[in-house]
Write a protein that holds these residues in place. Structure first.
Motif, PDB file in Angstrom:
ATOM      1  N   ARG A  91       0.806  -1.014  -0.098  1.00  0.00           N
ATOM      2  CA  ARG A  91      -0.014   0.089   0.057  1.00  0.00           C
ATOM      3  C   ARG A  91       0.690   1.159   0.023  1.00  0.00           C
ATOM      4  O   ARG A  91       2.031   1.234   0.458  1.00  0.00           O
ATOM      5  N   VAL A  92       0.389   2.352  -0.497  1.00  0.00           N
ATOM      6  CA  VAL A  92       0.958   3.702  -0.487  1.00  0.00           C
ATOM      7  C   VAL A  92       0.207   4.671   0.243  1.00  0.00           C
ATOM      8  O   VAL A  92      -0.961   4.790   0.138  1.00  0.00           O
ATOM      9  N   ALA A  93       0.928   5.312   1.260  1.00  0.00           N
ATOM     10  CA  ALA A  93       0.317   6.350   2.075  1.00  0.00           C
ATOM     11  C   ALA A  93       0.105   7.661   1.050  1.00  0.00           C
ATOM     12  O   ALA A  93       0.887   8.225   0.193  1.00  0.00           O
ATOM     13  N   LEU A  94      -1.180   8.078   1.334  1.00  0.00           N
ATOM     14  CA  LEU A  94      -1.492   9.128   0.545  1.00  0.00           C
ATOM     15  C   LEU A  94      -1.261  10.585   1.167  1.00  0.00           C
ATOM     16  O   LEU A  94      -1.427  11.529   0.492  1.00  0.00           O
ATOM     17  N   GLU A  95      -1.057  10.269   2.475  1.00  0.00           N
ATOM     18  CA  GLU A  95      -0.779  11.604   3.466  1.00  0.00           C
ATOM     19  C   GLU A  95       0.170  11.097   4.276  1.00  0.00           C
ATOM     20  O   GLU A  95       0.257   9.891   4.643  1.00  0.00           O
ATOM     21  N   ASP A  96       0.651  11.948   5.313  1.00  0.00           N
ATOM     22  CA  ASP A  96       1.491  11.428   6.185  1.00  0.00           C
ATOM     23  C   ASP A  96       0.424  10.639   7.422  1.00  0.00           C
ATOM     24  O   ASP A  96      -0.700  11.226   7.700  1.00  0.00           O
ATOM     25  N   ALA A 139       3.862  10.705   3.244  1.00  0.00           N
ATOM     26  CA  ALA A 139       3.179  10.728   1.941  1.00  0.00           C
ATOM     27  C   ALA A 139       4.015  10.353   0.898  1.00  0.00           C
ATOM     28  O   ALA A 139       5.030  10.839   0.861  1.00  0.00           O
ATOM     29  N   GLY A 140       3.403   9.176  -0.191  1.00  0.00           N
ATOM     30  CA  GLY A 140       4.433   8.780  -1.126  1.00  0.00           C
ATOM     31  C   GLY A 140       4.920   7.449  -0.554  1.00  0.00           C
ATOM     32  O   GLY A 140       5.517   6.678  -1.729  1.00  0.00           O
ATOM     33  N   THR A 141       5.032   7.139   0.625  1.00  0.00           N
ATOM     34  CA  THR A 141       6.008   6.142   0.978  1.00  0.00           C
ATOM     35  C   THR A 141       5.108   4.657   0.887  1.00  0.00           C
ATOM     36  O   THR A 141       3.757   4.526   1.127  1.00  0.00           O
ATOM     37  N   THR A 142       5.850   3.853   0.275  1.00  0.00           N
ATOM     38  CA  THR A 142       5.153   2.387   0.174  1.00  0.00           C
ATOM     39  C   THR A 142       5.297   1.548   1.485  1.00  0.00           C
ATOM     40  O   THR A 142       6.647   1.460   2.085  1.00  0.00           O
TER      41      THR A 142
END
Length: 399
Positions: free
Chosen positions: A289-294, A304-307
């Motif tokens: 999953r990828v974070a869309l925000e912190d 945000a943006g981290t897998t």
């Protein structure tokens, strides 16, 4: 930021000798230290690895974490500078809302508990046919090719409306796409062949609908491209995961004779046995999953943006959630496994898979009361662990 956390630079895949059902010990040890660890992807990007049950379940249920593949990094491939395309139309497993719901909602009514129970008699007949063939071919067979693969192949192809004569080639193509062994060229060729076939099949169902899921879907507003994508996803999911649960589940039962004896003695144990095998084996073992925000997770800030890599098989062995988690216990009371996932992407076909496993396991162990491995357990060949689905290449059995 906790500097004491372990950092992984590759995703452990090797299972320990003599422990083919347990997750890699490095993942177990990491979870014992912390339910979340740091991860560095092949291109150097920083990410996270979640191994604890509660944290992983929360990620799967949190809309702040995206399933979109074009946003992700991957544990085995350096995609630096590569433009990852979005999921193809209809392949809703790698989409967020509202696109995900557009494809899933028309299918929900096709896979209800009631409808799957109505299929039980047909699954029983398909299983009996393959057991008859096993008995004629025996007393030794490869259970993967004689039993575990063909039963879900027939079931899902009938459900979708794939003609009988096309099922063998379908199974072969899907296997190349899923098993982690085929070359890139072979995978591309298999994908192309399936896409071409599905285009013809969709056109045929539009022209002459029959009693199957794909024909029903032609009566929605989904385009031909979308119907192809939905069909491919259902075929891949319905074939490979259930096939590997049937083979690995049989292997696990034969390796735990007391549990196998308990199931033989008490057929009503089958429902609980299926859930425990799903937890114990967790064939769909890794998601991203990828974070869309912190997002704050386990005391850490996921930027945000981290897998985030999620190790479902490790979470399903979390002692904070399951007593004696490394023990196969068909009478286990603590349910709630993540073998079918969780949240909006929880497995759409889980009720169908349950029906197939209940019928197939019970029928197999009763038809062949002396069923046993034909080779030492350590010689049973598993698929390469780089594949997302934990699986088997062969399972020689005799009786």
């Amino acid at each position: 930021m906790d500097e004491s956390l372990q950092t992984f630079t590759t995703l452990p895949t090797e299972r320990q000798p003599g422990c083919p059902f347990d997750p890699p010990k490095e993942l177990i040890e990491a979870r014992e230290q912390s339910p979340i660890s740091r991860y560095t992807f092949p291109g150097g990007q920083k990410g996270w690895l979640v191994t604890g049950y509660d944290l992983l379940r929360s990620v799967l249920a949190d809309p702040r974490f995206s399933s979109r593949k074009e946003l992700m990094f991957f544990p085995f491939y350096d995609v630096t500078g590569v433009e990852i395309p979005p999921a193809a139309p209809g392949e809703f497993l790698m989409m967020d809302e509202p696109r995900h719901g557009r494809y899933r909602k028309p299918l929900v009514g096709k896979f209800t508990v009631r409808r799957m129970r109505l299929l039980t008699e047909r699954v029983e007949q398909i299983t009996a046919d393959h057991l008859d063939a096993m008995e004629k071919a025996g007393p030794s067979v490869d259970l993967v090719t004689a039993f575990a693969k063909p039963i879900p192949a027939v079931v899902i192809c009938e459900l979708l409306g794939v003609p009988y004569e096309d099922r063998d080639s379908f199974q072969e193509h899907i296997d190349k796409l899923m098993n982690g062994e085929a070359s890139d060229e072979d995978q591309f060729a298999a994908y192309t062949a399936v896409q071409q076939y599905l285009a013809v099949l969709v056109a045929a169902k539009r022209a002459n609908p029959t009693d199957d899921v794909l024909s029903d879907l032609t009566d929605t507003d989904l385009t031909d491209e979308e119907l192809k994508g939905v069909s491919l996803l259902l075929l891949a999911a319905g074939l490979d995961t259930t096939a590997n649960m049937l083979s690995l589940g049989t292997f696990a039962l034969l390796s735990n004779p007391a549990q196998l004896a308990a199931l033989r003695a008490d057929p009503t144990l089958i429902d609980r046995a299926v859930e425990e095998l799903m937890r114990y084996l967790t064939v769909a073992k890794t998601f991203q999953r990828v974070a869309l925000e912190d997002v704050e997770l386990g005391g850490q800030t996921i930027e945000a943006g981290t897998t985030v890599i999620m190790s479902l098989n490790t979470a399903n062995r979390d002692p904070e959630r399951f007593a004696d988690p490394h023990v196969l216990d068909l009478r286990r009371q603590d349910g709630g496994h993540l073998g079918f996932g969780h949240g909006v992407h929880q497995c759409l076909g889980q009720q169908l898979a349950r029906v197939e496993m209940r019928v197939a396991f019970n029928a197999l162990i009763r038809r062949f009361p002396t069923l046993r491995l034909a080779v030492p357990a350590e010689e049973v060949v598993l698929r390469p662990e780089i594949a997302d689905i934990y699986g088997m290449k062969s399972l020689p059995v005799t009786w």
